[in-house]
Design an enzyme around this catalytic site. Sequence first.
Site, PDB file in Angstrom:
ATOM      1  N   VAL A  63       0.843  -1.191   0.000  1.00 53.74           N
ATOM      2  CA  VAL A  63       0.000   0.000   0.000  1.00 53.74           C
ATOM      3  C   VAL A  63       0.881   1.244   0.000  1.00 53.74           C
ATOM      4  CG1 VAL A  63      -1.721   1.289   1.330  1.00 53.74           C
ATOM      5  CG2 VAL A  63      -1.811  -1.198   1.279  1.00 53.74           C
ATOM      6  N   CYS A  64       0.486   2.230  -0.800  1.00 50.01           N
ATOM      7  CA  CYS A  64       1.128   3.544  -0.832  1.00 50.01           C
ATOM      8  C   CYS A  64       0.018   4.584  -1.033  1.00 50.01           C
ATOM      9  CB  CYS A  64       2.183   3.600  -1.939  1.00 50.01           C
ATOM     10  SG  CYS A  64       1.509   3.621  -3.608  1.00 50.01           S
ATOM     11  N   PRO A  65       0.345   5.860  -1.154  1.00 53.86           N
ATOM     12  CA  PRO A  65      -0.716   6.860  -1.287  1.00 53.86           C
ATOM     13  C   PRO A  65      -1.607   6.708  -2.525  1.00 53.86           C
ATOM     14  CG  PRO A  65       1.287   7.932  -0.599  1.00 53.86           C
ATOM     15  CD  PRO A  65       1.644   6.505  -0.938  1.00 53.86           C
ATOM     16  N   LEU A  95      -4.044   4.409  -0.837  1.00 55.78           N
ATOM     17  CA  LEU A  95      -4.889   4.898   0.258  1.00 55.78           C
ATOM     18  C   LEU A  95      -5.862   5.968  -0.204  1.00 55.78           C
ATOM     19  CD1 LEU A  95      -2.400   4.966   3.233  1.00 55.78           C
ATOM     20  CD2 LEU A  95      -4.382   3.496   2.939  1.00 55.78           C
TER      21      LEU A  95
END
Length: 119
Positions: A63-65, A95
């Site tokens: 997961v990353c932005p 996210l």
Amino acid sequence: MDGEISTAEVASLLNTENPPRIVDIRSPGAFARGHIPGSENVPFGRLPEMVESLADADHIVTVCPHGKASVQAARLITSFEGTNDARVESMAGGLEAWAGPLETDDERATADSSPDSPF
């Protein structure tokens, strides 16, 4: 890497008996300000030295932005011999697309005043 997984599928899998390991690759400060409950923070820059800690996982979701850097993280995890048998996916949209709950660690969020990485 096994591709991308939707945020809806991640949310659904988190409520199962054997949920995936959620690996959030953002900086510790960004992670502390809000992350998927139960996720673990492995900043992208430290991933090569920490990837061995993921060797026992059956399913890993990075997961990353925005869902871009997490693709690279998933590829790196897949290249590690110890995760050959794991299903490794990047969460599509990151996210930014996550509609589920976020957990915060207010103490760490305020204590970490270092600049965040670009992801």
